[in-house]
Design an enzyme around this catalytic site. Sequence first.
Site, short mmCIF file in Angstrom:
data_model
loop_
_atom_site.label_atom_id
_atom_site.label_comp_id
_atom_site.label_asym_id
_atom_site.label_seq_id
_atom_site.Cartn_x
_atom_site.Cartn_y
_atom_site.Cartn_z
N ASP A 1 0.84 -1.20 0.00
CA ASP A 1 0.00 0.00 0.00
C ASP A 1 0.88 1.25 0.00
OD1 ASP A 1 -2.36 -1.45 0.04
OD2 ASP A 1 -2.46 -1.49 2.24
N ASP B 1 -6.04 2.35 7.82
CA ASP B 1 -4.68 2.89 7.88
C ASP B 1 -4.74 4.41 7.94
OD1 ASP B 1 -5.12 3.82 5.24
OD2 ASP B 1 -4.29 1.98 4.39
N ARG C 1 -3.67 -4.63 7.77
CA ARG C 1 -4.64 -3.60 8.20
C ARG C 1 -5.79 -4.23 8.97
NH1 ARG C 1 -7.08 -1.26 3.43
NH2 ARG C 1 -6.07 -2.87 2.18
N TYR D 1 6.47 -8.45 8.45
CA TYR D 1 6.28 -7.00 8.59
C TYR D 1 6.57 -6.57 10.02
CZ TYR D 1 3.30 -7.68 4.43
OH TYR D 1 2.80 -8.03 3.20
#
Length: 316
Positions: A50, A92, A183, A78
Site C-alpha cells: 500500500d 490505515d 490492516r 512485517y
Amino acid sequence: MNQPIKKKTRLPINGVLLLDKPVGWSSNDALIKAKRLLNAIKAGHTGTLDPFATGLLPLCFGEATKFSADLLDADKTYQTVVHLGVSTNTGDTEGEVIQTREVHVTEAQIQTVLEQFKGDIQQVPPMYSALKRDGKPLYEYAREGITLEREARPVTIHLLEFVKYEAPFLTLNVRCSKGTYIRVLGEDIGNALGCGAHLNALRRTHVGHLILENTVTLDQLIEMSEEQRHALLAPVDALLSSFPEVLLNQDLSKRFLQGQRISLAKEAVAHPSELGRVRVYRVDPEQAARQLLGSAQLQEFGVLAPERLISTVDQH
C-alpha cells in the site's frame, strides 16, 4: 529547426532488484520509476505494498518476470505500528477517522489478545482492497459509500510478536501467509481490546527468503550511474533459491529446453526425494559453470516436467 529528441533504446535486462519502497508511492509508480532508471524493456513486481507502507518490494526485470508469481505465494514478514483507540474507514493512515475511543489496556491484556490471532485464523478482506466483485475492485464500491458482504478467508499468522507498547501505539512483528491483510489484523486486535485501531505504519522486512537488508532506495538509485544500477541486480534464480535444484548435462538440457519430459531416474541424474517444484540448471563440468534453464515439476518416478523456461538460453 529543432532536432527531435531521440529516445533512449531500452535494454533487455534480466534480474531482480530489491527496492526499499518509500512511503507515499504506489508499488506500480515505484516500479515505473525503477524501470526508467535501469532503462529496462520489461519489468514487474511481486505483490503490492500500500502507498502508506514502506519496505521490501522485489522488482523483476526481463526473464525474472516469469517467476514473480512464486513470491506472491511466499510468506511475508512485517513490522507494524497499531494506533489503538482510533478507527479509520481504510484501516490505515490514508483514511478518514470514523470513531475515537478511550484506551485503557495493559501490556498483559495485549499479550492475551494477541494469542487469539496466532496460527490459522479467518479474516474478512477489507472494502478498501483490490479484490474484485463483478469485475469491479472493492475499493471503488467503498469510495461510492457501498459496503458489500465479504466471506472470511483462511490465513495463517506464523508469528505475532509483541515489540513494545507506548500508549496508544502498539508495535508488532508479523510473519504471515499470502493473502493476509495486516490492516485488518490491526483492526481486529483493536476491536478485541475494545478500543478499535488502525495502522499507523507498516514496513515489510521479508518476502520469502529475500530480506530488507539487501535493498536499495529510489533516492540511491537516482544518484547512481546506469552501470551501477545494473550491478545491483540479483540473478534471476534469486527468486527460486528456496526450491531444490536439478543439474542436467548438455544433451539433457537441450531436451529440457525443447519442452520434453525427462526421466531422471532412467538417465541416472541425482534429484530430490520430494516431489514438487525445482530449479533446473545446465552444467559444464569442464568450465565448472552452470546456467539456469528454468523451473520444473518433479513428478512420480523421477520424471522432470518443464514448467517455465528461460528463453535467452543458447540451446546448442
